[in-house]
Design a protein around this motif. Structure first.
Motif, PDB file in Angstrom:
ATOM      1  N   GLY A  92      79.302  20.866  52.193  1.00  0.00           N
ATOM      2  CA  GLY A  92      78.258  21.442  51.360  1.00  0.00           C
ATOM      3  C   GLY A  92      78.283  22.954  51.442  1.00  0.00           C
ATOM      4  O   GLY A  92      78.511  23.527  52.518  1.00  0.00           O
ATOM      5  N   SER A  99      79.647  18.924  42.064  1.00  0.00           N
ATOM      6  CA  SER A  99      80.713  18.436  42.946  1.00  0.00           C
ATOM      7  C   SER A  99      82.079  18.791  42.387  1.00  0.00           C
ATOM      8  O   SER A  99      82.289  18.806  41.174  1.00  0.00           O
ATOM      9  N   ILE A 154      80.377  20.379  47.559  1.00  0.00           N
ATOM     10  CA  ILE A 154      79.139  20.250  46.792  1.00  0.00           C
ATOM     11  C   ILE A 154      78.457  21.602  46.793  1.00  0.00           C
ATOM     12  O   ILE A 154      78.009  22.099  47.835  1.00  0.00           O
ATOM     13  N   THR A 193      75.473  23.685  46.061  1.00  0.00           N
ATOM     14  CA  THR A 193      74.050  23.374  45.945  1.00  0.00           C
ATOM     15  C   THR A 193      73.272  24.554  45.361  1.00  0.00           C
ATOM     16  O   THR A 193      73.695  25.705  45.498  1.00  0.00           O
ATOM     17  N   THR A 227      71.664  16.293  49.340  1.00  0.00           N
ATOM     18  CA  THR A 227      73.074  16.398  49.729  1.00  0.00           C
ATOM     19  C   THR A 227      73.259  16.611  51.228  1.00  0.00           C
ATOM     20  O   THR A 227      74.351  16.378  51.753  1.00  0.00           O
TER      21      THR A 227
END
Length: 669
Positions: A17, A70, A83, A85, A98
């Motif tokens: 992430g 993604s 990912i 965010t 996530t």
């Protein structure tokens, strides 16, 4: 076949992430990682609206991310599922969903602004889950940027276990020119000079010795690990969330990106598969071609096309129609997903965010960060759009459950919850672009909560109209602030059958969604002290109907107090504006630490009620000519001042009106 090749050749998969405060360069960093790895041909620009991970119109127009995006890339034989965010606090729910599915995280900090309020919120969440985290100091080319000052912020506000594994390089004019990796072999021609290599290895040994007794003894005796061992031990410490490597660069210029990817490869761990089937739904989206896609992170086992699955706690079963994994920005049909990977799964029409496949004990728990603070009424353009708007919002609530759609057909009213004004603007844009609906919103109002004012008791005897029989006695008492609902039962199984007691347990949280003032009741202990069912006359529905009557009876006997949401804030302004800000904060009932000055800036940190500060960020920018900065994050609820008047209309019949409520619950109204 291409998808099968990807899964088999690149068996090592890491889900990473990318997190940051807004404008720290998160999307730009992700874009350049994709470009350097060959996943995309050219890196797009946030300012020009050409980034590949910002796909929504509102994202391209405003230059901010509002949805977690993604993508995957291959770096030196390892596949990274990235990912990206959102960075704005209004979209913290996207970040929250996530967090639990990540094997590691890259937390980006701007070298110009340093650690900001949202950065600290994200950091605390990552630490709650023990997500191995690498910190990347970005924007080192900016005027006023300082790696050393930012590193000081990181060690002071985030963790003293931050360890630089790269250092910035500067030209003769003092301008940032690049980064240098510190964990390379000293014999490597590209490695730093020997004294710098020794300084890095010594710093690493100092950090790691705090958690390793054997290394501590070696360090005391002057035995410093070589570069290979230092890198290996840093990787172990990172995986255990004991050490946090710090990298640096300038993503907009693509400087430091390859070094960042190398650090991710060296220090962020590969997940160990769980022994049994276990996975979680962390995202729901609509694919124009394929329909509803359910994103699943699998921790153990595997899933294949045409598998029959049942979500934990649900009775119904569904068949998987198709499984797609990421290849760059594209989704490729692989027909299978293995432990450690994420995939879009089609055919699961009933699966919802948070649903678990397999063993729930093998799925990490995700902390709740996002708490909607505001509510607003949705105003369709015409009366004929009311039903279409309600249906559209139900679909959007499926993708973001925290929207909390309240649909009141009898009043023809729609209400939604949100984190802030920008989220409301994005919601309007989504309804317009995706559903062709033009809507307005009523003025946002703060979401209050209620809590019992004192210990109180409630009784209910639901004995008519026949056939029915449910007798209960509750005690309700205040709990600690932030404790939520604690429920317990002292009723004997001989008096109320366990199956009926289970109905009561399930119904209590629902009964507390609307208190005496119409707000959710929280921070309380509810005890079922006594009850009675009848061997012939009782039906399980009797306890479902009776529970809200008993709970509301108790609350009415003792009363409730209003709780208001509070924000943790940080304000930075020129010193000339300090007096005005301090006066404003006192007026807004803020509590703050002693202010401090750095350079020509004045800093204030503390807590402030959301109700008094909704528009203050705009006001601050206005009277400081854009030089004032306010960052804030949710910090819980506190008791509202005496005399606060805040109530909202109840949905449905009030259980205190027992006759009407019983008729309504039994479908007679």
């Amino acid at each position: 076949m291409e998808g099968f090749l990807i899964s088999s050749v690149y068996s090592e998969v890491r889900n990473i992430g990318v997190f940051a405060h807004i404008d720290a360069g998160k999307t730009t960093t992700t874009e350049h990682m994709l470009q350097r790895s060959g996943s995309i041909r050219a890196a797009g620009s946030v300012d020009e609206g050409t980034t590949s991970t910002d796909s929504l119109d509102i994202e391209r127009e405003r230059g901010i991310s509002v949805k977690a995006a993604s993508a995957s890339l291959i770096w030196k034989g390892t596949r990274f599922n990235l990912i990206d965010t959102p960075g704005h606090a209004d979209f913290l729910a996207e970040v929250e969903r996530t967090l639990g599915v990540m094997d590691g995280a890259v937390l980006i900090v701007s070298a110009a602004e340093g650690v900001q309020a949202q950065t600290e919120v994200l950091w605390q969440a990552l630490r709650l889950l023990n997500v191995p985290t690498l910190i990347y100091v970005n924007k080192l080319d900016r005027i006023g940027a300082s790696f050393e000052r930012t590193l000081g912020d990181i060690t002071r506000l985030l963790s003293p276990s931050a360890l630089p594994v790269q250092r910035p390089l500067y030209g003769e004019d003092g301008a940032f020119t690049g980064t240098e990796t510190l964990w390379a072999h000293a014999s490597d021609s590209a490695a730093p000079a020997q004294n710098e290599d020794l300084a890095f290895r010594t710093a690493a040994a100092e950090k790691l010795a705090e958690f390793d007794e054997e290394l501590l003894l070696r360090y005391v005796e002057g035995d410093i690990p070589d570069a290979d061992e230092a890198a290996s031990r840093i990787a172990e410490g990172t995986a255990a969330s004991q050490v946090f490597p710090v990298c640096c660069g300038c993503s907009q210029r693509g400087v430091g990106i390859e070094e960042l990817l190398d650090a991710m490869l060296a220090f962020l761990p590969t997940p160990a598969p769980k022994p049994d089937l276990a996975g979680i739904v962390f995202k729901v989206e609509r694919d124009r071609a394929m329909g509803r896609a359910v994103w699943i992170r699998l921790y153990g086992g595997s899933l294949r096309n045409r598998d029959i699955v049942r979500m934990h706690g649900r009775e119904s079963e569904e068949k998987i129609a198709q499984i797609r994994v990421l290849d760059g920005l594209k989704k490729i049909d692989t027909g299978e997903i293995s432990a450690g990977d994420v995939a879009a799964v089609y055919g699961l029409s009933e699966a919802a965010i948070g649903d678990i496949i397999g063993d729930p004990a093998l799925v990490p728990k995700t902390p709740q960060l996002a708490v909607p603070l505001l509510t607003a009424r949705v105003l369709p353009e015409t009366d004929t759009d009311y039903t279409r708007t309600a249906e559209a919002l139900r679909e959007l609530t499926d993708e973001d459950p925290l929207l909390g759609l309240a649909w009141m057909p009898e009043l023809r009213e729609l209400h939604v919850r949100m984190m802030g004004a920008i989220q409301l603007e994005v919601l309007g844009s989504t309804l317009r672009s995706r559903f062709g609906l033009n809507v307005d919103f009523g003025p946002p109002a703060v979401i209050y909560k209620e809590t019992p004012a004192q210990l109180c008791e409630g009784r209910v005897a639901y004995l008519a109209p026949k056939p029915c029989w449910a007798i209960m006695h509750f005690t309700v008492e205040p709990g600690e602030r932030g404790s939520g609902l604690v429920y317990r039962s002292l009723a004997r199984a001989d008096d109320i059958l366990p199956s009926y007691q289970n109905e009561v347990r399930r119904r209590v949280p629902e009964a507390l969604k609307q208190g005496l003032f119409g707000w959710q009741v929280t921070d309380l202990i509810v005890t079922l002290t006594y009850g009675q069912s009848h061997v012939w006359h009782t039906h399980p529905l009797d306890f479902v109907i009776a529970t809200p009557m008993g709970i509301m009876n108790a609350l009415a006997s003792g009363g409730t107090k209003l709780l208001e949401p509070v924000l943790r804030f940080r304000i930075s302004v020129p010193e000339a504006n300090a007096g005005r800000v301090l006066s404003d904060l006192s007026r807004m009932r803020a509590e703050f630490d002693p202010p401090f000055a750095e350079g020509e800036r004045f800093y204030i940190e503390g807590r402030i009620p959301a109700a008094t500060s909704l528009d203050y960020a705009v006001e601050l920018r206005s009277f400081t000519s854009g030089k004032g900065i306010l960052t804030a994050s949710f910090d819980g609820y506190q008791e509202a001042p005496p005399g606060t008047e805040a109530s909202r209309r109840r949905v449905g019949v009030n259980p205190l009106d027992e006759a009407a409520y019983i008729l309504s619950a039994r479908g007679a109204l």
